[in-house]
Design an enzyme around this catalytic site. Sequence first.
Site, short mmCIF file in Angstrom:
data_model
loop_
_atom_site.label_atom_id
_atom_site.label_comp_id
_atom_site.label_asym_id
_atom_site.label_seq_id
_atom_site.Cartn_x
_atom_site.Cartn_y
_atom_site.Cartn_z
N SER A 73 -4.02 -12.62 -12.81
CA SER A 73 -4.90 -12.01 -11.82
C SER A 73 -4.03 -11.39 -10.74
O SER A 73 -2.86 -11.76 -10.57
CB SER A 73 -5.82 -13.09 -11.22
N TYR A 86 -6.98 -21.10 -6.82
CA TYR A 86 -6.98 -20.11 -7.91
C TYR A 86 -5.70 -19.28 -7.88
O TYR A 86 -5.05 -19.06 -8.91
CB TYR A 86 -8.21 -19.21 -7.79
#
Length: 200
Positions: A73, A86
């Site tokens: 990501s 995250y």
Amino acid sequence: LERVAKEVGRAHGTTDLLINNAAISASSAFANTPADVFEQIMRINFFGAVHGCRAFLPALQAQPEAQILNIASCFAWIGYPRKTAYAASKGALRAFSESLRLELRDTGIGVTVLYPGPLPTSLVRTGFSDSKECGEREERFLFKRGLPLDRVARKCLDRLLFDPARIVVGSDYWTFDLLTRMAPRLASCLIGMVSKRAGF
């Protein structure tokens, strides 16, 4: 995972491509993220890929050429408010993947990291959040700006044929990628502004 690797071997004979895509989301301020949730994010998003690579590596090594694809990501490049767990998991995955690629470079096994851009999936809805309202805003953003999943998959598979170290999909991600490398301070300022405007 070791049992799955054996079952795949029995069913198909060979393993040429391993895709580590397991992930859960956490949209929560660090102070509001319980320690067990933080650890769960790391176990799934980071150690899931580590254990996947460990379980399938012998089968991949048995092939003249094989590929590992780990899904990361843009949060592996730059921090974002309410994404401490995250982002930490994806940052660890990036460093692991880049190191593993160097270790395996003379074995015929390529390691690629995919940065797919925003995707319209249920990742946020089924993840952990300390604010239902913020989570809903984030999910609406993903479904509004998210890239078509089939397009991302096709681009990824096409580029994997050339064993790239990384695959970046989407104009937003290309911009963030360039900005974080060329002007990291500016990138952080823009992220701060974007997060305030977006409300998540």
